[in-house]
Design a protein around this motif. Structure first.
Motif, PDB file in Angstrom:
ATOM      1  N   ILE A 264      46.754  52.897  16.883  1.00 12.61           N
ATOM      2  CA  ILE A 264      46.229  54.033  17.639  1.00 12.61           C
ATOM      3  C   ILE A 264      46.170  55.267  16.748  1.00 12.61           C
ATOM      4  CG2 ILE A 264      46.718  55.673  19.503  1.00 12.61           C
ATOM      5  CD1 ILE A 264      47.870  53.320  21.125  1.00 12.61           C
TER       6      ILE A 264
ATOM      7  N   ALA B  68      41.189  51.295  23.657  1.00 14.32           N
ATOM      8  CA  ALA B  68      41.449  49.929  24.126  1.00 14.32           C
ATOM      9  C   ALA B  68      40.366  48.971  23.639  1.00 14.32           C
ATOM     10  CB  ALA B  68      41.538  49.912  25.645  1.00 14.32           C
TER      11      ALA B  68
ATOM     12  N   ILE C  47      47.452  50.469  26.338  1.00 16.43           N
ATOM     13  CA  ILE C  47      47.145  51.649  25.525  1.00 16.43           C
ATOM     14  C   ILE C  47      47.694  52.908  26.189  1.00 16.43           C
ATOM     15  CG2 ILE C  47      45.294  53.067  24.531  1.00 16.43           C
ATOM     16  CD1 ILE C  47      45.629  50.311  23.224  1.00 16.43           C
TER      17      ILE C  47
END
Lengths: 120, 120
Positions: free
Chosen positions: A50, A65, A75
């Motif tokens: 991320i 995602a 997420i």
DNA sequence: TGAATATATGAACAGATATTCATATATTCA
DNA sequence: TGAATATATGAATATCTGTTCATATATTCA
């Protein structure tokens, strides 16, 4: 104790001077826990991914995602962890919430870690 | 697809250019896992404390245990984790084994982390 | 207002992890 | 060689963590 430096508890080289010096240079316990907590946040590959995505651009939850091929809930949970650690911030635009990095040190931290892995 | 930039999977701003750019700048999956693994090693306060002790001086297992007020087995287990991550090295001197840091980046990594905590 | 959409969140579960205990290994020294 | 000492390690256990599922909340738009 007869001798100031005689505080040997075991095999080693411990003496009061050394213990004193170590204690002085050691951050407070609270800070050490915070430090471990912070590193633990980076200690998950989903969160690392991320962060790498956010190095490029702010991004909404469902796009993250999609890119990571994971479900939205996973997420969202991980973004909360990152948010609690003050590593990401967000802004709402209608139904969509855009996340972005909220720390100037993360890139350098990751670069250092990469340097270790690439071997130094 | 009719349009090159029409790959919108959900709400967001995804288009092929962005996905391409992100994929290019994202390290390989293996490396991302290694990265998370490395950070996870730092994500435990006992190991953080051991590293801070070793910033000061090489140290035998039982002295580390004494300083951190923990038992020898726990320290030994954690030293193995640090050793497996190539973060510490050791030398034997008779019955005693002295551990020391084996990485030039760790101090900088910790300083960056501290900078985040101290707030930036 | 009600349907649709984006995100958040609580509960549950599976898998990982840190510590302790008991014990093994390795070294020194009498 | 045998006792003492320093460290390592396997097993057990309690705790923590990441993901999924179901569902709640918030916003838009017809």
């Amino acid at each position: 104790m007869a001798d100031d430096k005689a505080k040997v508890d075991c095999c080693g080289v411990i003496n009061e001077d050394l213990v004193k010096r170590i204690s002085e240079n050691m951050p407070d316990d609270d800070l050490l826990y915070d430090m471990a907590d912070l590193f633990r946040v980076f200690g998950d590959s989903t969160r690392v991914k991320i962060i790498y995505v956010l190095f490029e651009s702010e991004m909404c939850v469902c796009d993250i995602a999609t890119i990571l091929n994971m479900n939205q809930s996973a997420i969202s949970h991980q973004l909360r962890v990152l948010k609690d650690a003050r590593l990401v911030k967000y802004r709402r635009d209608g139904k969509t919430i855009y996340y972005s990095l909220d720390d100037e040190h993360v890139k350098q931290l990751f670069d250092q870690a990469m340097a270790h892995l690439m071997h130094g």
